[in-house]
Design a protein around this motif. Structure first.
Motif, PDB file in Angstrom:
ATOM      1  N   VAL A  96       0.984  -1.429  -0.022  1.00  0.00           N
ATOM      2  CA  VAL A  96       0.010  -0.029  -0.158  1.00  0.00           C
ATOM      3  C   VAL A  96       0.896   1.363  -0.064  1.00  0.00           C
ATOM      4  N   ARG A  97       0.355   2.068  -0.664  1.00  0.00           N
ATOM      5  CA  ARG A  97       1.239   3.477  -0.588  1.00  0.00           C
ATOM      6  C   ARG A  97       0.365   4.857  -1.086  1.00  0.00           C
ATOM      7  N   GLY A  98       0.808   5.670  -0.627  1.00  0.00           N
ATOM      8  CA  GLY A  98      -0.189   7.052  -0.864  1.00  0.00           C
ATOM      9  C   GLY A  98       0.685   8.153  -0.743  1.00  0.00           C
ATOM     10  N   TYR A  99      -0.040   9.428  -1.355  1.00  0.00           N
ATOM     11  CA  TYR A  99       0.454  10.842  -1.273  1.00  0.00           C
ATOM     12  C   TYR A  99      -0.652  11.766  -1.651  1.00  0.00           C
ATOM     13  N   VAL A 100      -0.171  12.820  -1.118  1.00  0.00           N
ATOM     14  CA  VAL A 100      -1.197  13.983  -1.240  1.00  0.00           C
ATOM     15  C   VAL A 100      -0.550  15.389  -1.918  1.00  0.00           C
ATOM     16  N   GLN A 101      -0.789  16.015  -2.854  1.00  0.00           N
ATOM     17  CA  GLN A 101      -0.823  17.428  -3.588  1.00  0.00           C
ATOM     18  C   GLN A 101      -1.443  18.298  -2.844  1.00  0.00           C
ATOM     19  N   PHE A 102      -0.879  19.389  -2.442  1.00  0.00           N
ATOM     20  CA  PHE A 102      -1.745  20.331  -2.082  1.00  0.00           C
ATOM     21  C   PHE A 102      -1.281  21.671  -2.106  1.00  0.00           C
ATOM     22  N   ASP A 103      -1.799  22.973  -2.189  1.00  0.00           N
ATOM     23  CA  ASP A 103      -1.303  24.317  -2.214  1.00  0.00           C
ATOM     24  C   ASP A 103      -1.037  24.657  -0.926  1.00  0.00           C
ATOM     25  N   THR A 104       0.695  24.800  -0.416  1.00  0.00           N
ATOM     26  CA  THR A 104       0.795  25.193   0.953  1.00  0.00           C
ATOM     27  C   THR A 104       0.124  26.449   1.333  1.00  0.00           C
ATOM     28  N   GLU A 105       0.411  27.375   0.427  1.00  0.00           N
ATOM     29  CA  GLU A 105      -0.174  28.734   0.892  1.00  0.00           C
ATOM     30  C   GLU A 105      -1.452  28.941   1.120  1.00  0.00           C
ATOM     31  N   ARG A 106      -2.284  28.210   0.381  1.00  0.00           N
ATOM     32  CA  ARG A 106      -3.808  28.316   0.683  1.00  0.00           C
ATOM     33  C   ARG A 106      -4.129  27.426   1.593  1.00  0.00           C
ATOM     34  N   PHE A 107      -3.565  26.322   1.945  1.00  0.00           N
ATOM     35  CA  PHE A 107      -3.770  25.648   3.149  1.00  0.00           C
ATOM     36  C   PHE A 107      -3.531  26.258   4.454  1.00  0.00           C
ATOM     37  N   ILE A 108      -2.683  27.106   4.544  1.00  0.00           N
ATOM     38  CA  ILE A 108      -2.313  27.933   5.806  1.00  0.00           C
ATOM     39  C   ILE A 108      -3.752  28.718   6.230  1.00  0.00           C
ATOM     40  N   ASN A 109      -4.486  28.895   5.001  1.00  0.00           N
ATOM     41  CA  ASN A 109      -5.627  29.987   5.584  1.00  0.00           C
ATOM     42  C   ASN A 109      -6.951  29.073   5.881  1.00  0.00           C
ATOM     43  N   GLN A 110      -6.705  27.800   5.886  1.00  0.00           N
ATOM     44  CA  GLN A 110      -7.937  26.780   6.334  1.00  0.00           C
ATOM     45  C   GLN A 110      -8.198  26.808   7.678  1.00  0.00           C
ATOM     46  N   ALA A 111      -9.220  26.641   8.036  1.00  0.00           N
ATOM     47  CA  ALA A 111      -9.686  26.181   9.372  1.00  0.00           C
ATOM     48  C   ALA A 111      -8.779  25.095   9.913  1.00  0.00           C
ATOM     49  N   LEU A 112      -8.726  25.011  11.419  1.00  0.00           N
ATOM     50  CA  LEU A 112      -8.074  23.857  12.116  1.00  0.00           C
ATOM     51  C   LEU A 112      -8.424  22.695  11.592  1.00  0.00           C
ATOM     52  N   ASP A 113      -9.853  22.529  11.458  1.00  0.00           N
ATOM     53  CA  ASP A 113     -10.462  21.310  11.064  1.00  0.00           C
ATOM     54  C   ASP A 113     -11.249  21.368   9.652  1.00  0.00           C
ATOM     55  N   PRO A 114     -10.418  21.468   8.558  1.00  0.00           N
ATOM     56  CA  PRO A 114     -11.211  21.809   7.282  1.00  0.00           C
ATOM     57  C   PRO A 114     -11.961  20.726   6.861  1.00  0.00           C
ATOM     58  N   SER A 115     -13.338  21.062   6.411  1.00  0.00           N
ATOM     59  CA  SER A 115     -14.016  20.035   5.775  1.00  0.00           C
ATOM     60  C   SER A 115     -13.775  19.590   4.365  1.00  0.00           C
TER      61      SER A 115
END
Length: 304
Positions: A96-115
């Protein structure tokens, strides 16, 4: 309170089970070191780690549905301009393997528990089953909807496969140790895996009973490393029905990248494309998104 002992024999394993009288099949998994190994390859924030842990647990459950050697299950969640642009996990023969690509700058502005909607926005979930010939590949794609990835996968089976399904996933983190557990239960009213499912009814009396029992599982039970999965299944179902349990394959972190594989992939490209890959120092650099390994291949060593 002293920490509960963790038995290695209860971790990173899946169980297959069936409830013959109710024409249901299921899978149960509990993961530990596998998750730590996958997460150690990336420096993800806590919320992204939780997302990947849930995805790996779901991939382990779905992969356990495969019966053939060399069959592969791939789960992908992709978005249009989402904070998370791509989540990818796969399963093959217990690896099993896995990874996530995400926008670091936009993620910083998310709530602590984003939906799920906050992270992905408008997106879709694709689940691909790659079977050996003659069955080949099958894929289902559905909108990425629900409060969690587990909801989205459950919706996939309802909408794309038309299989009544209950999926439950739970996780906990204690320092550097992560534990996750999952349960998947499905109703196949013809009574056998693999046959065409005719006259599927979401309110079938057999399914209503099993759905209630499955949904009663507690998060604490799924992640209790001292509770054998067999005992959990018998606790849920055996009071009224026979439960047949079969051990599945051990689960391990299994990224399939290596220099030979990289060379094989590069060799498939046209000559001009390969030349465009070469850096100024005469090498081709490849990063594996799954395990964060870097490979440097000399262009002179390739057969052009």
């Amino acid at each position: 309170m002293p920490e509960s002992p963790v038995s290695p024999t209860m971790m990173d394993k899946n169980l297959s089970f069936s409830i013959p009288a109710k024409h249901c099949r299921g899978r149960a998994v509990r993961l530990g070191p596998l998750l730590d190994n996958i997460l150690s390859a990336h420096n993800y924030p806590a919320q992204i780690k939780s997302l990947l842990v849930e995805a790996v647990c779901l991939t382990s459950l779905l992969g356990a549905l495969l019966k053939e050697e060399d069959a592969q299950l791939t789960l992908q969640a992709q978005t249009e301009n989402g904070v998370v642009s791509l989540l990818a996990c796969d399963y093959k023969d217990g690896d099993v393997r896995g990874y996530v690509q995400f926008d670091t700058e936009r993620f910083i502005n998310q709530a602590l528990d984003p939906s799920l909607m906050a992270l992905f926005g408008k997106g879709y979930l694709a689940i691909t089953f790659d079977h050996p010939e003659p069955r080949g590949r099958s894929q289902g794609i559905v909108p990425l909807e629900g409060s969690s990835l587990s909801d989205a996968v459950q919706n996939y089976f309802m909408q794309s496969e038309q299989i009544p399904t209950v999926i439950r996933v739970a996780m906990t983190t204690d320092g550097d140790r992560t534990i996750a557990g999952g349960l998947l239960v499905q109703h196949l009213p013809d009574g056998e895996d693999g046959k065409e499912r005719l006259h599927v009814r979401m309110n079938h009396p057999e399914w209503e009973h099993v759905e209630v029992m499955s949904s009663s599982v507690q998060a604490e039970e799924l992640i209790d490393a001292t509770l054998p999965l067999e005992d959990l299944l018998w606790r849920l179902f055996s009071e009224s029905d026979e439960v047949r349990v079969l051990s599945g394959k051990p689960l391990v972190k299994g990224c399939r990248c290596n220099e030979d594989h990289i060379r094989d992939v590069i060799a498939r490209f046209p000559k001009q494309d390969k030349e465009d890959m070469v850096d100024e120092d005469g090498t081709i650099s490849i990063d594996c998104a799954f395990c964060s390994k870097k490979f440097t291949i000399s262009s002179a060593s390739l057969n052009n």
